[in-house]
Each structure stands twice: as C-alpha cells, then as structure tokens.
Design a protein around this motif. Structure first.
Motif, PDB file in Angstrom:
ATOM      1  N   GLU A  19       0.843  -1.195   0.000  1.00 57.82           N
ATOM      2  CA  GLU A  19       0.000   0.000   0.000  1.00 57.82           C
ATOM      3  C   GLU A  19       0.880   1.247   0.000  1.00 57.82           C
ATOM      4  O   GLU A  19       2.030   1.217   0.462  1.00 57.82           O
ATOM      5  CB  GLU A  19      -0.910   0.017   1.236  1.00 57.82           C
TER       6      GLU A  19
ATOM      7  N   VAL B  79      -3.638   3.662   0.054  1.00 61.11           N
ATOM      8  CA  VAL B  79      -4.294   3.151  -1.153  1.00 61.11           C
ATOM      9  C   VAL B  79      -3.518   1.932  -1.632  1.00 61.11           C
ATOM     10  O   VAL B  79      -2.329   1.780  -1.347  1.00 61.11           O
ATOM     11  CB  VAL B  79      -4.348   4.225  -2.261  1.00 61.11           C
TER      12      VAL B  79
ATOM     13  N   ASN C 283      -1.390  -0.805  -3.792  1.00 62.32           N
ATOM     14  CA  ASN C 283      -0.371  -0.874  -4.834  1.00 62.32           C
ATOM     15  C   ASN C 283      -0.469  -2.247  -5.469  1.00 62.32           C
ATOM     16  O   ASN C 283      -0.473  -3.258  -4.768  1.00 62.32           O
ATOM     17  CB  ASN C 283       1.022  -0.654  -4.242  1.00 62.32           C
ATOM     18  N   SER C 284      -0.565  -2.281  -6.793  1.00 60.34           N
ATOM     19  CA  SER C 284      -0.806  -3.550  -7.466  1.00 60.34           C
ATOM     20  C   SER C 284       0.467  -4.350  -7.692  1.00 60.34           C
ATOM     21  O   SER C 284       0.415  -5.484  -8.169  1.00 60.34           O
ATOM     22  CB  SER C 284      -1.486  -3.306  -8.821  1.00 60.34           C
TER      23      SER C 284
ATOM     24  N   TYR D 191       1.060   6.741 -10.321  1.00 66.50           N
ATOM     25  CA  TYR D 191      -0.143   7.209  -9.628  1.00 66.50           C
ATOM     26  C   TYR D 191      -0.504   8.618 -10.096  1.00 66.50           C
ATOM     27  O   TYR D 191       0.379   9.450 -10.337  1.00 66.50           O
ATOM     28  CB  TYR D 191       0.078   7.245  -8.114  1.00 66.50           C
ATOM     29  N   ASP D 192      -1.787   8.884 -10.156  1.00 65.82           N
ATOM     30  CA  ASP D 192      -2.305  10.233 -10.352  1.00 65.82           C
ATOM     31  C   ASP D 192      -2.440  10.873  -8.977  1.00 65.82           C
ATOM     32  O   ASP D 192      -3.190  10.384  -8.123  1.00 65.82           O
ATOM     33  CB  ASP D 192      -3.664  10.162 -11.050  1.00 65.82           C
TER      34      ASP D 192
ATOM     35  N   ARG E 175      -6.625  14.281  -5.678  1.00 64.01           N
ATOM     36  CA  ARG E 175      -6.031  12.944  -5.596  1.00 64.01           C
ATOM     37  C   ARG E 175      -4.695  12.941  -4.879  1.00 64.01           C
ATOM     38  O   ARG E 175      -4.117  11.876  -4.643  1.00 64.01           O
ATOM     39  CB  ARG E 175      -5.895  12.369  -7.001  1.00 64.01           C
TER      40      ARG E 175
ATOM     41  N   LYS F 195      -5.433  11.031  -1.898  1.00 64.46           N
ATOM     42  CA  LYS F 195      -5.892   9.667  -2.159  1.00 64.46           C
ATOM     43  C   LYS F 195      -5.473   9.291  -3.585  1.00 64.46           C
ATOM     44  O   LYS F 195      -6.287   9.293  -4.516  1.00 64.46           O
ATOM     45  CB  LYS F 195      -7.409   9.543  -1.987  1.00 64.46           C
ATOM     46  N   PRO F 196      -4.180   8.948  -3.764  1.00 71.03           N
ATOM     47  CA  PRO F 196      -3.652   8.677  -5.105  1.00 71.03           C
ATOM     48  C   PRO F 196      -4.363   7.510  -5.776  1.00 71.03           C
ATOM     49  O   PRO F 196      -4.842   6.580  -5.118  1.00 71.03           O
ATOM     50  CB  PRO F 196      -2.177   8.343  -4.837  1.00 71.03           C
ATOM     51  N   ILE F 197      -4.406   7.576  -7.097  1.00 68.65           N
ATOM     52  CA  ILE F 197      -5.020   6.514  -7.903  1.00 68.65           C
ATOM     53  C   ILE F 197      -3.953   5.925  -8.816  1.00 68.65           C
ATOM     54  O   ILE F 197      -3.331   6.648  -9.610  1.00 68.65           O
ATOM     55  CB  ILE F 197      -6.194   7.060  -8.738  1.00 68.65           C
ATOM     56  N   GLU F 198      -3.737   4.626  -8.709  1.00 70.02           N
ATOM     57  CA  GLU F 198      -2.759   3.955  -9.567  1.00 70.02           C
ATOM     58  C   GLU F 198      -3.317   3.867 -10.986  1.00 70.02           C
ATOM     59  O   GLU F 198      -4.444   3.409 -11.195  1.00 70.02           O
ATOM     60  CB  GLU F 198      -2.441   2.558  -9.031  1.00 70.02           C
ATOM     61  N   ILE F 199      -2.512   4.317 -11.970  1.00 70.91           N
ATOM     62  CA  ILE F 199      -3.009   4.364 -13.346  1.00 70.91           C
ATOM     63  C   ILE F 199      -2.202   3.487 -14.305  1.00 70.91           C
ATOM     64  O   ILE F 199      -2.613   3.297 -15.450  1.00 70.91           O
ATOM     65  CB  ILE F 199      -3.041   5.815 -13.878  1.00 70.91           C
TER      66      ILE F 199
END
Length: 441
Positions: A271, A289, A291-292, A329-330, A335, A338-342
């Motif tokens: 994460e 958040v 992490n893939s 991440y965005d 964001r 609360k980052p978004i993995e792109i």
C-alpha cells in the motif's frame, strides 16, 4: 545560443577495497547513455557487501548519491568505509574531490543523504555484516548533520542515535519545507532457514520492525527529533510471504512538491500511505491506497505534483510477472491525498532466478533507486544483482533502465544499459541515480 549539457550519475558500490566509484554519463534524446571521459571517479572508499542469498536490509536505501540543487557538488556514501565522498562537478560534468574528501560519516554504514541549504544530513544504518561487532552492540544506527563549508568540507554538527536496533533506510528533506527532515527505519533480521551461509542472525535476537522520524533542522544545522511514528495496521490480516505477524513497515518516503503531504511505501502491506505534516513535524495519517505490485519500496513524485512513481521490488507471480515493476499514480488535485494507480510497467530482466534466504524463488535482479530527468521526459531506474554468494556465476543483473514518459506521465521502456560494460564489478550492487542539466554556450 545556449545548449543544455545533460548528465546522469550512479555509484558502483564496489565491494573491493578502495574501489568504490561514481560513474558519469551524458543523457541522450533516445534514452541511451554515453559514459563520460574520466570514468570511474573513485570515491576513496569501499561499498557494502551483502554476500547472502538476498537477505533483506543492508542494501535497502534511497538517495545514497545526490547532487546539490545548484548542480555544483555531488555527495555519495562509502558504506563499508563509513565515509562520505564530496565532489565538485566540473564544467564538463567530470568530478573532482573537494579538499579532505572523503569525510567520516560519524557512524557505521552510511546509506542515505539529503540537503537542507548548506546542511548535509546522513543516515548511518549500522547493518554491514562485515562490521559485525558494531552491528551486534558496540554502535547504534544514527542520523547525523554536517555543515557544508564554502570549499565543500564537511563540519560535524549533531548526531541522533536510533534506539532499539532500528535501522535507517532513508533521510529526506522536502524541498518546499527545508526546516523539516524525515527519517525512515526498516529492519528485518530473521534467520529464515537456519543455514548460516544462506541466512544468519545479524543482531543478537530476531527483529522485524520499522518506524518514521520527524526532525527539525535548525539554522545552525542541528537536528532535533520532534516525532517518532509507528505505522498503522491498515491490513492486520495480511500475510507477507510466509511470515505471520509482520507489522506494517515503511520503506521509501517522499513529499508532495507543494503540499505538506508525505508519501510512504507500506512495503509489508503493498500500500501507499499518505500523511499530512505541519511545520513542527506533527504527522497525521490520512489513509493508504492499494499498490498492485509486490513489495512497494521507493516513491518519487514529479515537480508538478501530478504523478507519483513507485518501485515495486519483486514481481507479482500470481500475475505471471517475471521482474520488478514501476507503478504510476495520479496525485493531481484532490487525488494528492488519495492517489489513484493508473499504470504498472514490468521492467526487462536478464532471466536468472534463484532460491533466496527466505526459501522462495525470486529474480536475480530487482529494482531499487530511481530519478527523473530535470525535464521529466525520462525516469531512470537502477536494478541490482541480488544473489551475492559464490554459487552465483552469472555476471548479469546490474542494469540501468531508461523509461520514457509520455504526455500523461506514463512510462515505457526506452533503453536498458548493462553496467558491466562500464566496469561495474559483477559481485557489487550499484546504487543511486542523480541527474543534472547545465546550460552552456
């Protein structure tokens, strides 16, 4: 007409006595690198030898090599020699030691550096298996500050010892908040399989732990500890590999370029954590958040505060990955908290795998530090050969990857340079990446 000279520097981390060095390159438009005349630039010391089957800890660090914001000096660690090398960067990008370099780090196994104006901060990890007496109790890990004199000489100012056998991986000063510094501790010392040559207890008792520090950096360069933070158990049921009961642990820290936000890699949870901090160093956890990737380690945002990149040290075998990955991440606008993995990019790998000291199969080369080019058109990632035992006869694995960033900040592979051709000794694990642009006429 002004022309841009574009340079990149790495450290060989050479384990042979007195052979550690910095390598300099010219960065080309297509992502390739051209070695500078004069390579290698010897640091006057020796790198760290983690001659195990990939035991966690000794090589876990970020920013072991940094360039000053004005582009005039380069600083790097000699981890086994317990010294800091300081170079003047010449007009052609070549390096020359300042008078008296290298300087004592005032501790054991320096591994990370950061700058606050004319103050240099150093973390001393004290986890060099070839300085075992210090590791087992005669010394403590520490965070140290030095004043950088006009001629580049380092003058010792202050030292904060780290208690309870905690081991620093990174010291970091946010560029927008130079009066605050953060420290990151991470220790995994467990004899996983009982075979002394594969895995051994480095300390006096098994220990798996980590924490964050917040320091004040005084005008005189003196460090004062303001906060000591334990990570929240965001996913207490998570099993890390085959290890039950492993706590949340930090590995990799970096701040948003404009906002008082600290991003932290929660390596044992896969994460990305987000903290808000104030000018006194108080930290508030805002959440994490997913992490893939596998084993999120180092984190790095861009200057505009729109993208953040993470280095994920191991492949996701359940996704049939074969190598370490880089996540994007965005972090634009709202964001940021609360980052978004792109995206997630798998790095090229030479193919060798081995059974590590935790008795599972892993790639023989994995990703560590990274750096953006000043114009943020490239992300550079260094990979290290992991199995340092005599049984590993392969000379592959030490690689510098050039990743091109598109107009959305998404990376793709542009070029991979195998570092053996530049004189990097295959039994060593090169580390650190720094870039520099200079205008010339």
């Amino acid at each position: 007409m002004k022309v841009q000279d574009r340079y990149l520097y790495i450290q060989t981390n050479d384990i042979r006595e007195g052979q550690n060095a910095v390598l300099g390159y010219t960065r080309n438009d297509d992502g390739t690198l051209t070695p500078l005349p004069g390579n290698p630039f010897y640091t006057g010391g020796t790198g760290i030898n983690n001659d195990t089957h990939g035991k966690l800890g000794p090589h876990d660090n970020d920013t072991p090599l940094i360039v000053s914001p004005d582009g005039k000096r380069l600083f790097t660690v000699n981890t086994h020699s317990n010294t800091i090398a300081v170079f003047d960067i010449q007009s052609d990008g070549t390096l020359r030691h300042v008078k008296g370099s290298p300087f004592s780090s005032r501790g054991v196994a320096p591994n990370s550096l950061s700058l606050s104006g004319t103050t240099l901060l150093v973390s001393n990890r004290n986890e060099d298996y070839h300085q075992l007496e210090a590791l087992r109790g005669t010394a403590k890990a520490s965070y140290v500050s030095f004043t950088i004199e006009q001629d580049g000489t380092l003058r010792f100012v202050s030292k904060i010892d780290v208690e309870n056998s905690q081991k620093p991986t990174q010291v970091y000063v946010p560029s927008a908040y130079p009066d605050i510094a953060f420290g990151n501790d991470f220790q995994v010392d467990v004899d996983f399989d009982g075979e002394g040559t594969r895995s051994f207890l480095a300390g006096l008792k098994p220990s798996v732990q980590g924490q964050l520090h917040a320091f004040q950096v005084g005008r005189d360069g003196r460090l004062t500890e303001r906060r000591l933070v334990q990570l929240p158990e965001t996913n207490p049921g998570y099993k890390y590999k085959d290890m039950d009961g492993v706590p949340s642990m930090p590995l990799g820290i970096w701040a948003h370029p404009m906002e008082p936000l600290l991003y932290v890699g929660f390596v044992t949870r896969n994460e990305l954590g987000v903290y808000r901090f104030n000018k006194e160093g108080a930290m508030t956890f805002l959440g994490s958040v997913p992490n893939s990737g596998q084993d999120i380690c180092w984190v790095l945002p861009n200057k505009g505060g729109t993208r953040l990149y993470t280095i994920n040290n191991l492949p996701r075998t359940d996704k049939d990955e074969k190598a370490a990955t880089v996540s994007s991440y965005d972090i634009s606008g709202e964001r940021a908290v609360k980052p978004i993995e792109i995206s997630r990019l798998q790095l090229p790998h030479p193919g060798e795998w081995f059974i590590n000291n935790r008795m599972f199969s892993q790639p023989g080369s994995t990703a560590f530090q990274c750096a953006l080019s000043p114009d943020e058109t490239f992300l550079y990632v260094i990979c290290q050969r992991i199995n340092q035992t005599d049984e590993n006869k392969s000379e592959e694995g030490n690689i510098l990857h050039s990743l091109r960033l598109d107009d959305q900040g998404i990376p793709s592979i542009a070029h991979s340079r195998h570092l053996g051709q530049d004189g990097v000794y295959y039994r060593s694990r090169p580390q650190g990446v720094a870039t520099l642009d200079r205008e010339t006429r």
